[in-house]
Design a protein around this motif. Structure first.
Motif, PDB file in Angstrom:
ATOM      1  N   LYS A 250       0.835  -1.203   0.000  1.00 39.23           N
ATOM      2  CA  LYS A 250       0.000   0.000   0.000  1.00 39.23           C
ATOM      3  C   LYS A 250       0.877   1.263   0.000  1.00 39.23           C
ATOM      4  O   LYS A 250       0.609   2.210  -0.743  1.00 39.23           O
ATOM      5  CB  LYS A 250      -0.922   0.000   1.218  1.00 39.23           C
ATOM      6  CG  LYS A 250      -1.836   1.190   1.295  1.00 39.23           C
ATOM      7  CD  LYS A 250      -2.727   1.146   2.523  1.00 39.23           C
ATOM      8  CE  LYS A 250      -3.548   2.417   2.599  1.00 39.23           C
ATOM      9  NZ  LYS A 250      -4.225   2.560   3.870  1.00 39.23           N
ATOM     10  N   LEU A 251       1.916   1.272   0.821  1.00 42.69           N
ATOM     11  CA  LEU A 251       2.830   2.414   0.886  1.00 42.69           C
ATOM     12  C   LEU A 251       3.461   2.673  -0.477  1.00 42.69           C
ATOM     13  O   LEU A 251       3.521   3.821  -0.942  1.00 42.69           O
ATOM     14  CB  LEU A 251       3.924   2.171   1.930  1.00 42.69           C
ATOM     15  CG  LEU A 251       4.980   3.267   2.052  1.00 42.69           C
ATOM     16  CD1 LEU A 251       4.379   4.545   2.637  1.00 42.69           C
ATOM     17  CD2 LEU A 251       6.141   2.780   2.899  1.00 42.69           C
ATOM     18  N   LEU A 252       3.906   1.609  -1.145  1.00 45.71           N
ATOM     19  CA  LEU A 252       4.500   1.778  -2.471  1.00 45.71           C
ATOM     20  C   LEU A 252       3.489   2.358  -3.452  1.00 45.71           C
ATOM     21  O   LEU A 252       3.804   3.265  -4.218  1.00 45.71           O
ATOM     22  CB  LEU A 252       5.039   0.441  -2.996  1.00 45.71           C
ATOM     23  CG  LEU A 252       6.214  -0.172  -2.251  1.00 45.71           C
ATOM     24  CD1 LEU A 252       6.587  -1.514  -2.871  1.00 45.71           C
ATOM     25  CD2 LEU A 252       7.408   0.752  -2.221  1.00 45.71           C
ATOM     26  N   GLY A 253       2.277   1.838  -3.422  1.00 50.88           N
ATOM     27  CA  GLY A 253       1.235   2.325  -4.318  1.00 50.88           C
ATOM     28  C   GLY A 253       0.899   3.782  -4.080  1.00 50.88           C
ATOM     29  O   GLY A 253       0.759   4.562  -5.027  1.00 50.88           O
ATOM     30  N   GLU A 254       0.767   4.162  -2.816  1.00 49.22           N
ATOM     31  CA  GLU A 254       0.445   5.548  -2.468  1.00 49.22           C
ATOM     32  C   GLU A 254       1.534   6.519  -2.915  1.00 49.22           C
ATOM     33  O   GLU A 254       1.257   7.689  -3.163  1.00 49.22           O
ATOM     34  CB  GLU A 254       0.231   5.681  -0.964  1.00 49.22           C
ATOM     35  CG  GLU A 254      -1.023   5.014  -0.464  1.00 49.22           C
ATOM     36  CD  GLU A 254      -1.114   4.964   1.057  1.00 49.22           C
ATOM     37  OE1 GLU A 254      -2.216   4.634   1.541  1.00 49.22           O
ATOM     38  OE2 GLU A 254      -0.117   5.232   1.753  1.00 49.22           O
ATOM     39  N   ASN A 255       2.754   6.020  -3.005  1.00 52.21           N
ATOM     40  CA  ASN A 255       3.889   6.866  -3.390  1.00 52.21           C
ATOM     41  C   ASN A 255       4.348   6.619  -4.830  1.00 52.21           C
ATOM     42  O   ASN A 255       5.415   7.082  -5.226  1.00 52.21           O
ATOM     43  CB  ASN A 255       5.043   6.664  -2.403  1.00 52.21           C
ATOM     44  CG  ASN A 255       4.711   7.264  -1.058  1.00 52.21           C
ATOM     45  OD1 ASN A 255       4.877   8.459  -0.871  1.00 52.21           O
ATOM     46  ND2 ASN A 255       4.193   6.460  -0.139  1.00 52.21           N
ATOM     47  N   HIS A 256       3.544   5.873  -5.582  1.00 53.72           N
ATOM     48  CA  HIS A 256       3.793   5.614  -7.005  1.00 53.72           C
ATOM     49  C   HIS A 256       5.153   4.977  -7.267  1.00 53.72           C
ATOM     50  O   HIS A 256       5.836   5.304  -8.238  1.00 53.72           O
ATOM     51  CB  HIS A 256       3.626   6.898  -7.822  1.00 53.72           C
ATOM     52  CG  HIS A 256       2.335   7.601  -7.550  1.00 53.72           C
ATOM     53  ND1 HIS A 256       1.121   7.137  -8.023  1.00 53.72           N
ATOM     54  CD2 HIS A 256       2.059   8.702  -6.820  1.00 53.72           C
ATOM     55  CE1 HIS A 256       0.156   7.935  -7.610  1.00 53.72           C
ATOM     56  NE2 HIS A 256       0.700   8.896  -6.866  1.00 53.72           N
ATOM     57  N   VAL A 257       5.535   4.063  -6.367  1.00 53.10           N
ATOM     58  CA  VAL A 257       6.776   3.310  -6.540  1.00 53.10           C
ATOM     59  C   VAL A 257       6.419   1.997  -7.235  1.00 53.10           C
ATOM     60  O   VAL A 257       5.578   1.238  -6.746  1.00 53.10           O
ATOM     61  CB  VAL A 257       7.469   3.024  -5.182  1.00 53.10           C
ATOM     62  CG1 VAL A 257       8.701   2.151  -5.383  1.00 53.10           C
ATOM     63  CG2 VAL A 257       7.828   4.329  -4.488  1.00 53.10           C
ATOM     64  N   VAL A 258       7.035   1.746  -8.381  1.00 48.81           N
ATOM     65  CA  VAL A 258       6.746   0.544  -9.152  1.00 48.81           C
ATOM     66  C   VAL A 258       7.300  -0.675  -8.437  1.00 48.81           C
ATOM     67  O   VAL A 258       8.448  -0.692  -7.998  1.00 48.81           O
ATOM     68  CB  VAL A 258       7.358   0.653 -10.571  1.00 48.81           C
ATOM     69  CG1 VAL A 258       7.155  -0.635 -11.362  1.00 48.81           C
ATOM     70  CG2 VAL A 258       6.765   1.836 -11.304  1.00 48.81           C
TER      71      VAL A 258
END
Length: 82
Positions: A52-60
């Motif tokens: 979720k953290l990666l998604g919220e920060n647009h990290v692939v």
């Protein structure tokens, strides 16, 4: 000794330790220094919390054979927390 550079915006420092650690973990992951599992363990996050953290920060999300092998070992060890 080699060094890496991590960028921590001032506003994150003002937000506290968790925000700074999240930024460090994401940058280590994004730069392929840490695997997904290593980065989420740095934060003590579940698989889903870190995803979720990666998604919220647009990290692939990067996922390769090494990540799969590591995930298999974690699952076999019984330490997988989902």
């Amino acid at each position: 000794m080699q060094a890496i550079n991590i960028q921590i915006p001032i506003e994150l420092i003002e937000q506290g330790e968790t925000a700074v650690l999240e930024q460090i973990a994401m940058q280590l992951y994004e730069n392929k220094i840490f695997t997904f599992s290593q980065a989420r363990r740095l934060l003590n996050y579940s698989l889903w919390e870190f995803q979720k953290l990666l998604g919220e920060n647009h990290v692939v999300r990067q996922y390769d054979q090494d990540d799969l092998a590591e995930d298999i070992e974690v699952i076999k060890s019984g330490l997988w927390d989902g």
